[in-house]
Structures are given as C-alpha cells and as structure tokens.
Design a protein around this motif. Structure first.
Motif, PDB file in Angstrom:
ATOM      1  N   THR A   1       4.410   3.041 -11.152  1.00 39.50           N
ATOM      2  CA  THR A   1       4.630   2.215  -9.959  1.00 39.50           C
ATOM      3  C   THR A   1       4.811   0.740 -10.309  1.00 39.50           C
ATOM      4  O   THR A   1       5.754   0.090  -9.847  1.00 39.50           O
ATOM      5  CB  THR A   1       3.454   2.379  -8.980  1.00 39.50           C
ATOM      6  OG1 THR A   1       3.378   3.751  -8.566  1.00 39.50           O
ATOM      7  CG2 THR A   1       3.649   1.491  -7.758  1.00 39.50           C
TER       8      THR A   1
ATOM      9  N   VAL B   1      -6.941   1.893  -6.220  1.00 38.40           N
ATOM     10  CA  VAL B   1      -6.176   3.131  -6.307  1.00 38.40           C
ATOM     11  C   VAL B   1      -7.152   4.294  -6.337  1.00 38.40           C
ATOM     12  O   VAL B   1      -8.045   4.351  -7.193  1.00 38.40           O
ATOM     13  CB  VAL B   1      -5.288   3.159  -7.563  1.00 38.40           C
ATOM     14  CG1 VAL B   1      -4.554   4.492  -7.663  1.00 38.40           C
ATOM     15  CG2 VAL B   1      -4.297   2.003  -7.547  1.00 38.40           C
TER      16      VAL B   1
ATOM     17  N   ALA C   1       0.848  -1.186   0.000  1.00 38.73           N
ATOM     18  CA  ALA C   1       0.000   0.000   0.000  1.00 38.73           C
ATOM     19  C   ALA C   1       0.885   1.238   0.000  1.00 38.73           C
ATOM     20  O   ALA C   1       2.038   1.203   0.435  1.00 38.73           O
ATOM     21  CB  ALA C   1      -0.906  -0.013   1.225  1.00 38.73           C
ATOM     22  N   GLY C   2       0.345   2.339  -0.507  1.00 41.63           N
ATOM     23  CA  GLY C   2       1.105   3.581  -0.498  1.00 41.63           C
ATOM     24  C   GLY C   2       0.897   4.378  -1.761  1.00 41.63           C
ATOM     25  O   GLY C   2      -0.025   4.123  -2.547  1.00 41.63           O
ATOM     26  N   PRO C   3       1.752   5.364  -2.011  1.00 39.57           N
ATOM     27  CA  PRO C   3       1.609   6.208  -3.191  1.00 39.57           C
ATOM     28  C   PRO C   3       1.641   5.379  -4.473  1.00 39.57           C
ATOM     29  O   PRO C   3       2.365   4.385  -4.569  1.00 39.57           O
ATOM     30  CB  PRO C   3       2.821   7.142  -3.102  1.00 39.57           C
ATOM     31  CG  PRO C   3       3.190   7.152  -1.656  1.00 39.57           C
ATOM     32  CD  PRO C   3       2.873   5.777  -1.156  1.00 39.57           C
TER      33      PRO C   3
ATOM     34  N   LYS D   1      -3.237   6.967  -4.228  1.00 39.43           N
ATOM     35  CA  LYS D   1      -2.776   6.019  -3.214  1.00 39.43           C
ATOM     36  C   LYS D   1      -3.394   4.649  -3.476  1.00 39.43           C
ATOM     37  O   LYS D   1      -4.551   4.535  -3.862  1.00 39.43           O
ATOM     38  CB  LYS D   1      -3.144   6.500  -1.814  1.00 39.43           C
ATOM     39  CG  LYS D   1      -2.436   7.783  -1.397  1.00 39.43           C
ATOM     40  CD  LYS D   1      -2.803   8.167   0.024  1.00 39.43           C
ATOM     41  CE  LYS D   1      -2.079   9.447   0.444  1.00 39.43           C
ATOM     42  NZ  LYS D   1      -2.451   9.866   1.830  1.00 39.43           N
TER      43      LYS D   1
ATOM     44  N   ALA E   1      -4.492   1.000  -1.877  1.00 42.48           N
ATOM     45  CA  ALA E   1      -4.848   0.343  -0.620  1.00 42.48           C
ATOM     46  C   ALA E   1      -5.350  -1.056  -0.936  1.00 42.48           C
ATOM     47  O   ALA E   1      -6.057  -1.260  -1.935  1.00 42.48           O
ATOM     48  CB  ALA E   1      -5.925   1.136   0.114  1.00 42.48           C
TER      49      ALA E   1
END
Length: 513
Positions: free
Chosen positions: A46, A117, A39-41, A121, A123
């Motif tokens: 990515t 997304v 999880a994160g930006p 972000k 999750a």
C-alpha cells in the motif's frame, strides 16, 4: 536551551542542528488536489503504491500554520505537553508494544498522519486535545491539530514496565536504544545534499502506519511515507527491541528529479571533544560525544577506523567502496570515568551499525564533520552515497539492518583502536600521536613477536615511531611524532603489523590545524 535539558526531557536532539531551519520556516500547502493517505484496505504494498503515485505529482509543502496560542511554542512549552500514558495505543490490549504521540509545535509544526493497521485495514489514530496533559493550560486548544511524531514503548528493561525505546520526530529523523541505554545519535530515512554549500533538502516522514502486533510477538512493523521536493519513498521498519535493538529496513525511493547527492542509511550524531582534540576545549570532562569514530568494513574485507573530530572548518570525507559489508558511528568508550558526566551518561549512548542486505554496488561511505562551538549541535553525519545518481522517474530499493547497541555485532579477529590521543611534542615543533590497540590479536602475541607500525602521511613528516605493550589495557600502543610543516591538511593512516600480517584494523585520520 542546553543539551542536558533536551536529553533529560526524553527527546534527545532529534537533529536540532538541522531542523531549526526546517521546522521554523513558514510554508503553506498548495491548493491543488494531491494523493493523500486514507483509511481502508492495507497490505504490504500500500505505501509503496502511494509513494509511486505521489512521485508523479508536484510536491506540496505541508501546512505549518498553527493557532496563535501554540504558534510560538518554546522548548519548555513543548515538553510540557505530554501524551497521557493511559491513552497509549494498545495500552489495554496486553501486547508487547504501546505507542504515544507528540503534539505539533516548537520545531515540529507540520502534521504527520497516523494510522493503525489491524485485520488488513488502516484506520486513523484518533486525535483530541484531551489525550494530552498540559503544564500550561493555555496550550490546550480545541482545533483538530493531529500529531507531529510518535514514540514506541516496550518492556525493554523490566518485565511489564513499558519504557520508551524508539522515537520518530522531525523530518525523517528517528532514534532508538537497546536495553540499559540512553538516547544518543539519530538516523534518517534519507539525506539530500548534506555538506553541500548550497544547502540541504530535508525529506520528511509525512505518514506512519503501525501494524497491531499479535500477542506474544517481539517485533513491531511500522510503515512510513517519505516526501520532499525531490523524492517520495516507502519504508517498512521491522523493529525488535532488546539487548540489541534491531531495525530491519526495506525502502523504495521514487525521485521526482535527478538526485545527485543522496545519503542512504544516514546517521547523525554529535562529537564535541576527546583526547584527539582536547587542546581546543577548556572543559572539566575527559570527553563529550555521542559517537567517537566511524567504523567501516569494506567489500574487500578491510576494517577501517576513522576517529571523529570537531574541526575548525567543514570537512567532507568520502571512502570509496563496492558492496560494503557495513559501516557505523560507534561509541567504544564505555566507562563512566571516560566522560565523568552524571547527567548526560555518554557511556550509555548507542552505537549504530548499518548492515547492507544485498549488493549495494559501487559508491562511498561519506563523512561530514561540521564545526560546533558546543555539544548542543548534531555536527556529524555519515551515510552511503551510490556512485550513480538517483534518476528522475526511477525506483531504487535499499534493504539494510540497523543494529542499535553496545558494539559492532560482527566479531573480528583484528585488534581495535580504542584511543587516539594527540598533543604537542616537547619542543612544540610537532604533534605527539598515541594509538591504543586492544583485542585478542594483540593480547596473545607469541613471545618472539616483534609488532611494528606501518604508518603513512600525505604531507609533513613522521618520526620517532615506538610500539610497546600497554600493561594497563593488555594491548599494544603506537606512539609517533608528526611534524606538519606548512601543511593545512594531512591524511594519516596506520596499522599494527606482525611481519606481513595485520594485527589491527586500519586507523585513518584527517589532521587540520
């Protein structure tokens, strides 16, 4: 386990002919640390950065260990565990899409990470066993198992009625339909070694990121992470359902080792029989197949049609090309009376056309035809194979558009072969072959036109060639006799001509006893 049970269960086959050896093979995850989705930006790079980093690390097989209660799930068990519609992702947000998820088990024991997304972000999509309904309560276990795949829903047929039109399940398989269709052939993110006697390697989508769409948006963006012993990859799917469902695919592949037999934009389907091989099948229906032919538009502008077959022995064909305009597995017969199957509705199966974006260079469209004793197995595979290997530690980008629909989306001025019929000649010394051609090019011939067939055979003898109008189709019919002699394989080709001008696409066929 019958094909009609699988199709009516809403899953289709998802490449069951190949996955039976993959999904049931026990494997344990290695204990060494590895790069994993978190999880994160999140932004458009990515997944690509994650795949690139993973390619520098040793491959780790997914852990397929399951609790004893579900470790030996049957097909009936699996289809009896259903995601609750009222728990679908975005169910209460008045968006144009919803997502539901598949449990682990049966042929799909490996966990696939799922992320949503939103606002830049990522999750994890939450998991609890309460998200599913269970026909058999014993299959509800408290373990945090996660998911094996996902289905995407949209109001594709009726306003405000969300219906499944796309599913990702098993290895790197996925499938979709357009408005009014039912599931048929599948696609794959990547094929490795398909048709090789040494066996095939199955890359798998190990994680997905679903980007929450803004209200009113008619496309959904899904990112996927690919992983296998030989390669990692990053995929971006921009999915637009409708009268034609379109996937815009951006892919980046990062080989861990040299890959000499890659399959890009892989299509997988089923061909059991039609009028070209009916003598091998005692069946009450006229035909049974997901796709009836491979269509190819070459970089030089040639339009080729290769009817499919269920051969007696494995057949591998390669059609060399440079910068192809497109290729696809097509279903051209669209009337119920072409199949007479109320349950399986082959006339509603999608065709799938691949439109390369950019210059794919030199390579070949490959076709693998695998013998099958019935219509349960997906026995047809086609893909683009680059001329050069995918070298270890490199990066290879392929962008293409996938058209799931009723026909080739690109118009043609040439007549199309809509039927290939083969049977014994009257004296049983050879074969009678009949080709029916339709389209404006053959429907509006001048009164003084004298169309003729340009035919060739790599072996045997062609004779008794006849070209005549077919009033029932409004097109033209080519009939000829093939005397195979002692040949065990004959490559045939044919095109309808008017003087020196082609009136039809080029028919290609591989005959084997």
């Amino acid at each position: 386990m019958l094909r009609r049970d699988l199709v009516q269960g809403g899953l289709g086959l998802s490449g069951i002919a190949f996955l039976s050896s993959l999904g049931l093979r026990p494997s344990q995850a290695a204990s060494a640390p590895r790069t994993a989705p978190e999880a994160g930006p999140f932004d458009g790079s990515t997944v690509q950065h994650l795949a690139q980093k993973m390619a520098t690390e040793p491959y780790q097989a997914p852990n397929t260990t399951l609790p004893s209660a579900i470790a030996h799930m049957t097909w009936d068990d699996f289809r009896g565990v259903n995601y609750r519609p009222d728990q679908a992702l975005w169910h209460d947000q008045k968006l144009g899409f919803q997502a539901q998820f598949f449990p682990r088990g049966f042929l799909y024991p490996a966990k696939v990470d799922m992320f949503e997304v939103a606002d830049g972000k990522a999750a994890p999509v939450p998991y609890t066993p309460d998200l599913f309904n269970y026909d058999n309560p014993k299959l509800k276990v408290p373990d945090n198992l996660g998911y094996s795949g996902l289905r995407i829903l949209s109001p594709i047929n009726k306003p405000d009625v969300f219906e499944e039109f796309c599913v990702f399940l098993g290895a790197s398989y996925f499938r979709a339909v357009a408005k009014g269709q039912v599931y048929g052939l599948s696609a794959r993110g990547l094929a490795i070694g398909t048709g090789d006697p040494k066996g095939e390697e199955f890359a798998r989508f190990s994680a997905f990121w679903l980007v929450r769409p803004p209200a009113g948006q008619n496309s959904l963006v899904v990112y996927a992470l690919l992983d296998s012993q030989s390669v990692t990859g990053a995929f971006k799917f921009t999915i637009t359902p409708g009268n034609e469902t379109v996937f815009d695919v951006e892919s980046s592949l990062f080989p861990r080792v040299d890959i000499t037999e890659p399959g890009i934009a892989t299509l997988t389907g089923m061909f059991y029989f039609d009028a070209n091989n009916r003598n091998k099948v005692n069946d009450w229906r006229p035909a049974a197949h997901d796709s009836e032919g491979l269509s190819m538009w070459t970089g030089s502008g040639a339009q080729l049609w290769r009817p499919l077959n269920d051969p007696a022995a494995l057949q591998f064909s390669a059609f060399q090309d440079s910068s192809p305009h497109g290729f696809g597995l097509m279903q051209r017969k669209r009337a119920f009376f072409d199949y007479q199957d109320v349950a399986l509705q082959y006339e509603k199966r999608p065709s799938l056309w691949i439109e390369p974006i950019g210059d794919w260079g030199q390579g070949a469209v490959d076709l693998v035809e695998i013998p099958s004793p019935n219509e349960v197995n997906d026995n047809i595979v086609s893909f683009w194979r680059p001329k050069d290997k995918l070298a270890a530690k490199g990066q290879y980008n392929f962008t293409y558009r996938m058209h799931w629909g009723w026909d080739n989306p690109q118009p043609t001025q040439l007549g199309r072969i809509v039927d290939t019929r083969i049977g014994n000649s009257d004296d049983h010394s050879g074969l009678e072959i009949v080709l029916d051609i339709v389209g404006d090019a053959v429907k509006t011939l001048p009164a003084d036109a004298k169309p003729h067939a340009q035919l060739s055979a790599s072996a045997g003898k062609i004779s008794a060639v006849v070209v005549e109008p077919n009033p029932a189709t409004g097109g033209q019919r080519i009939m000829f006799t093939l005397e195979p002699g002692d040949a065990k394989l004959i490559e045939l080709s044919g095109v309808l001509m008017n003087d020196q001008t082609p009136l039809s696409e080029t028919w290609l066929y591989r005959w084997t006893p």
